[in-house]
Design an enzyme around this catalytic site. Structure first.
Site, PDB file in Angstrom:
ATOM      1  N   LYS A 105       3.972  -6.824   3.946  1.00  0.00           N
ATOM      2  CA  LYS A 105       3.538  -5.362   3.570  1.00  0.00           C
ATOM      3  C   LYS A 105       3.230  -4.719   5.115  1.00  0.00           C
ATOM      4  CE  LYS A 105       0.142  -3.462   3.380  1.00  0.00           C
ATOM      5  NZ  LYS A 105      -0.663  -2.479   4.140  1.00  0.00           N
ATOM      6  N   THR A 128      -2.715  -2.021   8.215  1.00  0.00           N
ATOM      7  CA  THR A 128      -2.477  -3.376   8.051  1.00  0.00           C
ATOM      8  C   THR A 128      -0.972  -4.063   7.795  1.00  0.00           C
ATOM      9  OG1 THR A 128      -4.356  -4.088   7.758  1.00  0.00           O
ATOM     10  CG2 THR A 128      -3.002  -5.567   7.426  1.00  0.00           C
ATOM     11  N   GLU A 170       6.217   4.371   7.725  1.00  0.00           N
ATOM     12  CA  GLU A 170       5.736   5.600   7.469  1.00  0.00           C
ATOM     13  C   GLU A 170       6.565   6.800   8.148  1.00  0.00           C
ATOM     14  OE1 GLU A 170       2.790   6.772   6.390  1.00  0.00           O
ATOM     15  OE2 GLU A 170       2.662   4.814   5.329  1.00  0.00           O
ATOM     16  N   ASN A 186       0.111  10.659   7.402  1.00  0.00           N
ATOM     17  CA  ASN A 186      -1.014  10.462   8.208  1.00  0.00           C
ATOM     18  C   ASN A 186      -2.033  11.530   8.163  1.00  0.00           C
ATOM     19  OD1 ASN A 186      -0.714   7.422   8.811  1.00  0.00           O
ATOM     20  ND2 ASN A 186       1.185   8.286   9.514  1.00  0.00           N
ATOM     21  N   SER A 235     -10.225  10.837   1.203  1.00  0.00           N
ATOM     22  CA  SER A 235     -11.120  10.669   0.074  1.00  0.00           C
ATOM     23  C   SER A 235     -10.184  11.320  -1.057  1.00  0.00           C
ATOM     24  CB  SER A 235     -12.045  11.562   0.443  1.00  0.00           C
ATOM     25  OG  SER A 235     -11.912  12.731   1.034  1.00  0.00           O
ATOM     26  N   THR A 255       0.884  -1.136  -0.001  1.00  0.00           N
ATOM     27  CA  THR A 255       0.144   0.045   0.139  1.00  0.00           C
ATOM     28  C   THR A 255       0.870   1.339  -0.059  1.00  0.00           C
ATOM     29  OG1 THR A 255      -0.178  -0.213   2.584  1.00  0.00           O
ATOM     30  CG2 THR A 255      -1.982  -0.861   1.024  1.00  0.00           C
TER      31      THR A 255
END
Lengths: 401, 401
Positions: free
Chosen positions: B186, B197, B277, B396, B401, B163
């Protein structure tokens, strides 16, 4: 709070009768800003109560003040904002003791007969360094001479306890029966760069025993300062003190004292949230429908501490899935399919599933209220927190040296 | 690991004999990037074990796969990286079921007789949205046709589960007795924007019962993935699976199987940390001298999750007082005056007080090891984490959207 009671933000610890306060620059801070504050109870009574950090690593002034408070009496509080005096060993404790002794001597010379055992000490600043006692000791004598009556002394003190705070925090409650509660506060959680601590001094001219003060203070802090959670970090130095002079000669009912102390603490906690490190949003997280209040509190705190929820709010992102993930890992009873969530009154999740329009909820304002309904019982609690912003990272990644 | 065993990072789930894998772009992600991965166990055996998120809010594929795993058998795993399928209600669960049914049909047509009850499903992505089943279902048929033997299929699969990962994560352990363990992974914690996840699929061609696999997997995850804590957030979708084909016809001793699975998990956990991240520093937090390993783990996790410790490290700031404050609030036994701390081997705190030169320790490198010695017992544990950087906040706080 009846209609004739009044809560104001322009007065602090010297709003009640019988208190003097001062704030000076004693040279403890390298910047030359005010760094030493004093609050003196001139009586006739001197009952007191205190609540301290739950951190097992306690600063020297916390260890000292806890010991002093076992007597239930305080004549004065001396606070410095130029160093936490935490993790400083026996030498640091001796520094605290010497400060109290010096203040007792200075106050006695000035006409208020006092012993070190009636003096609380509070410190805030970088953890791990000894205080510059060559600045502190002369400062203690100087500040006693600077003590002023009236409101200005309280405001000077509120300024002198600031570290990374941008504004002083004061509040006072005037009861229609002619007694008062005042207070000042600094900080919120642990503040950058590592300038630890929330310090709060509350005063009242009500007549009250140490036990009554302790009861009022514990009830108030459990619902206010204990429910303010900026970054989940509990300082080595957190201290909340309540001193009573009895100078109003009014003995309020316990419930009235409780309400007044709660009102001042609630106001100060709100001011702390609004001035927290890097804050761009003021956030309330409410969990309701929990099996009891304790579980509601645990759940609300888990969501309020979640970095992904906090960064989403910084981005004005109505990413409700992160709220579900955060509450889902809290050690409380819940049934995923019964959880509903709203942002500022807009349903975003109903029965564990997304609500229509959830992704379009506007969170661009500065005040965000997240309500999570577990639909299991009557337990409810709210935590005040903030977003996790670039400002927070910036302030807290600055060098300590 | 003896001298003739080998751990490599260039092979993954298809390194062991008996496995095929594939990764394709099925159109689930709007970006058109690879988003569907498949791992098939061609046997002769198909024992399996799984470990799942502890979050009480579990995604549909987790609920499905947990149920499937009660049988101790897995013929295939289908993974999509275009949506978490969490908080999607009964409809979301039906989508998972339909995906497994479709794959069972496609694999049976292809010659591997399979039922949906032998197929695990994993999903990762935004929480709260239904999957586009009009893309998933045709994708399932397509990916079965794409299945390749050899290493490239595994690498394609490792790409397709990414992702916000910037690199695929693979590892393989070749035992000198001619059996192998492979794996892909991942994510790390919950990844932005809410792309939940950690997903891990491990394979082995060893002969092993489901009970042996379960034992090896639980021991390995408890010391690796369970000790990786980027942001304290536990996803709704975390899944770690281990499939055994028995194709090597070698039955290793349990301790050898344990060691090989642990080695692959440890390597993958390290890769997850390095690609987390916004990471600018790879951080190990070790607590030793605790009364037992459990307490050491709780303490290490508390420090690893502390926002003030993590921002200080981002700023290369040897602010050891924050470490003391963080460990001090952990619910474990400790005596403040016995705590010592080192940063990359440099003592910064000894016996609860600052060590000479502590403020000058150089933390400008990318690898930071914090060691906290409680000096109470023999308990020791290490958590892998990262710093808290502007990059983390940026990624983050982006709109979902």
């Amino acid at each position: 709070m009846t209609s004739s009671d009044k809560l104001v933000r322009t007065q602090g610890v010297t709003a009640p009768l019988g208190f003097r306060a001062a704030g000076i620059a004693a040279g403890i801070k390298a910047t030359g800003k005010p760094d030493l504050a004093l609050v003196v109870n001139e009586g006739p009574e001197c009952g007191a109560a205190g609540v301290f950090t739950r951190n097992k690593v306690k600063a020297a002034p916390v260890l000292w003040s806890q010991q002093v408070l076992t007597g239930g009496r305080l004549r004065a509080v001396i606070l410095n904002s130029g160093g936490a005096n935490a993790c400083t060993g026996p030498g640091g404790f001796q520094d605290t003791h010497a400060t109290a002794e010096e203040l007792a001597k200075a106050l006695s010379n000035w006409g208020t007969e006092t012993g070190a055992g009636e003096i609380a000490v509070c410190s805030t600043g970088l953890i791990g360094d000894r205080l510059p006692m060559d600045k502190v000791i002369p400062g203690v004598t100087e500040i006693v001479h600077e003590m002023a009556g009236g409101i200005s002394g309280g405001t000077d003190a509120a300024h002198a306890i600031m570290t990374t705070d941008t504004v002083p925090k004061e509040a006072a409650y005037h009861h229609h029966d002619k007694w008062n509660v005042g207070g000042m506060a600094k900080g919120a959680g642990m503040l950058a760069p590592s300038l630890a601590t929330m310090l709060v001094v509350l005063t009242t001219d009500a007549v009250a025993t140490p036990e009554q003060l302790d009861s009022a203070l514990r009830k108030a802090t459990s619902r206010t300062f204990d429910r303010l959670d900026v970054d989940g970090s509990c300082s080595t130095n957190d201290t909340v003190l309540l001193l009573a002079s009895g100078a109003s000669e009014v003995t309020p009912a316990q419930e009235d004292l409780d309400a007044a102390v709660l009102a001042v603490c609630d106001e100060l906690a709100g001011q702390l949230m609004a001035d927290a490190e890097g804050v761009t949003k003021r956030v309330l997280v409410t969990v309701r429908g929990a099996v009891d209040e304790d579980q509601a509190l645990i759940g609300a705190r888990a969501v309020a501490r979640d970095s992904l929820v906090k960064t989403a709010i910084f981005g004005s992102d109505p990413n409700w899935g992160r709220v579900l993930a955060a509450i889902g890992i809290a050690p409380i009873d819940l049934e995923p399919d019964r959880i509903s969530v709203s942002f500022n009154g807009n349903p975003v999740c109903v029965g564990g599933m997304g609500a229509p329009g959830a992704r379009e909820v506007d969170l661009s304002g500065a005040d965000i209220h997240i309500v999570i309904d577990l639909d299991l019982g009557q337990g409810e609690a709210t935590i005040r927190t903030t977003d996790l912003s670039h400002g927070y990272v910036e302030e807290n990644s600055a060098y300590s040296s």
